[in-house]
Design an enzyme around this catalytic site. Structure first.
Site, short mmCIF file in Angstrom:
data_model
loop_
_atom_site.label_atom_id
_atom_site.label_comp_id
_atom_site.label_asym_id
_atom_site.label_seq_id
_atom_site.Cartn_x
_atom_site.Cartn_y
_atom_site.Cartn_z
N LYS A 88 -13.67 -9.36 3.38
CA LYS A 88 -14.13 -11.29 2.95
C LYS A 88 -13.92 -12.00 3.77
CE LYS A 88 -10.38 -12.30 0.01
NZ LYS A 88 -9.95 -12.18 0.21
N ARG A 97 -7.78 -18.61 -6.34
CA ARG A 97 -7.41 -16.77 -6.89
C ARG A 97 -6.91 -16.69 -7.87
NH1 ARG A 97 -6.72 -15.78 -1.17
NH2 ARG A 97 -5.23 -14.57 0.01
N ARG A 153 -5.93 -4.62 10.56
CA ARG A 153 -6.45 -5.15 10.72
C ARG A 153 -5.08 -5.91 12.34
NH1 ARG A 153 -7.30 -9.18 5.54
NH2 ARG A 153 -5.40 -9.85 5.67
N ARG A 167 -0.35 -8.80 11.58
CA ARG A 167 0.41 -10.06 10.48
C ARG A 167 1.01 -9.95 9.63
NH1 ARG A 167 -4.91 -12.72 6.76
NH2 ARG A 167 -3.90 -12.73 4.76
N ARG A 191 0.10 -7.89 -2.92
CA ARG A 191 -0.63 -8.80 -3.29
C ARG A 191 -1.66 -8.19 -3.61
NH1 ARG A 191 -2.28 -9.36 3.44
NH2 ARG A 191 -3.52 -11.14 2.40
P1 AMP Z 1 -5.38 -14.27 2.85
O1 AMP Z 1 -5.65 -14.95 4.56
O2 AMP Z 1 -6.51 -14.95 2.35
O3 AMP Z 1 -4.90 -13.16 2.57
O4 AMP Z 1 -4.65 -15.39 2.55
C1 AMP Z 1 -2.74 -14.94 2.96
C2 AMP Z 1 -1.49 -15.58 2.36
O5 AMP Z 1 -2.19 -16.89 2.04
C3 AMP Z 1 -1.86 -15.56 0.42
O6 AMP Z 1 -1.85 -14.22 -0.20
C4 AMP Z 1 -1.59 -16.47 -0.51
O7 AMP Z 1 -0.16 -17.04 0.07
C5 AMP Z 1 -1.13 -17.53 0.66
N1 AMP Z 1 -3.06 -18.18 0.04
C6 AMP Z 1 -3.89 -17.84 0.48
N2 AMP Z 1 -5.18 -18.37 -0.39
C7 AMP Z 1 -4.66 -18.62 -1.74
C8 AMP Z 1 -4.38 -19.95 -2.60
N3 AMP Z 1 -6.29 -20.00 -2.78
N4 AMP Z 1 -3.98 -19.71 -3.78
C9 AMP Z 1 -2.88 -19.12 -3.40
N5 AMP Z 1 -2.44 -19.09 -2.50
C10 AMP Z 1 -3.23 -18.61 -0.99
#
Ligand code: AMP
Length: 209
Positions: free
Chosen positions: A13, A88, A123, A155, A166
């Site tokens: 994404k 999400r 990654r 990460r 996840r």
């Molecule tokens: P990402 O970088 O988008 O994979 O986000 C990393 C982490 O941030 C996720 O696994 C969640 O713990 C938190 N996070 C990011 N966006 C959201 C969202 N829209 N709702 C809830 N948690 C989020």
């Protein structure tokens, strides 16, 4: 244009959002990046969010909705934006509706789970500017360092057991959004399992750009 990128963690994404952002000259808003910044800075929100992120859980809706409301009020969002990683959950999508946001498209980037687990191991992320790379599919021209010069890192939530949690969270909480946005006629499915350039072409085609 106002565009959402939906997809499992590691589906690409962020990478595709960056291509579209450059093409259209609109910002990408990544809730994950904003939350990681807050964790690094040790703000109140960051401290609360950290424990959720570390176990691969979602940060509570009210926290994330607050972040997005604040970010969308900034002037660089006037001409449109791309949301990467938000919404999400269905309540987050309903909150976006309640903010009066009129979306143009929701790109659903589809990649099988086995491919996701394989991808996550390669990654890399820049702890300084937040840019993401992949050792095989999207390497940094600077090797182990970012284009900005900082050494790249892995990460903590990309560890295989956290990735599996996840993915479970994605299937139970986020996937229902496909139905939510299908009903509004906004979903554009893009196969994201092949080479980066192929996915880019399909994404641009799906968005008519
Ligand atoms: P990402 O970088 O988008 O994979 O986000 C990393 C982490 O941030 C996720 O696994 C969640 O713990 C938190 N996070 C990011 N966006 C959201 C969202 N829209 N709702 C809830 N948690 C989020």
């Amino acid at each position: 244009m106002k565009i959402i990128f939906l997809g499992a963690p590691g589906a690409g994404k962020g990478t595709q959002a960056e291509f579209v952002s450059k093409e259209l000259g609109i910002p990408t808003i990544s809730t994950g990046a904003i939350i990681r910044e807050a964790c690094k800075a040790g703000t109140d929100m960051g401290r609360k969010a950290k424990e959720f992120i570390e176990r691969g859980a979602l940060v509570p809706d009210d926290v994330v909705i607050g972040i997005v409301k604040e970010r969308l009020a900034k002037s660089d969002c006037d001409k449109g934006y791309i949301l990467d990683g938000f919404p999400r959950t269905v309540p987050q999508a309903e909150a976006l509706d309640a903010m009066g946001v009129k979306l143009d498209a929701v790109v659903s980037l589809e990649v099988p789970d086995e491919e996701i687990v394989r991808r996550m191991s390669g990654r890399r992320v820049c702890p300084s500017c937040g840019k993401t790379y992949h050792t095989a599919h999207n390497p940094s021209p600077n090797g182990d360092a970012c284009e900005c010069g900082t050494a790249l890192s892995i990460r903590a939530d990309d560890a295989p057991d956290v990735v599996r949690s996840r993915l479970q969270v994605y299937h139970s909480s986020t996937e229902p959004l496909k139905e939510f946005y299908s009903k509004k006629g906004l979903i554009r499915v893009v196969v994201g399992a092949d080479a980066l350039e192929d996915t880019k072409k399909r994404t641009f085609l799906a968005l008519g750009i």
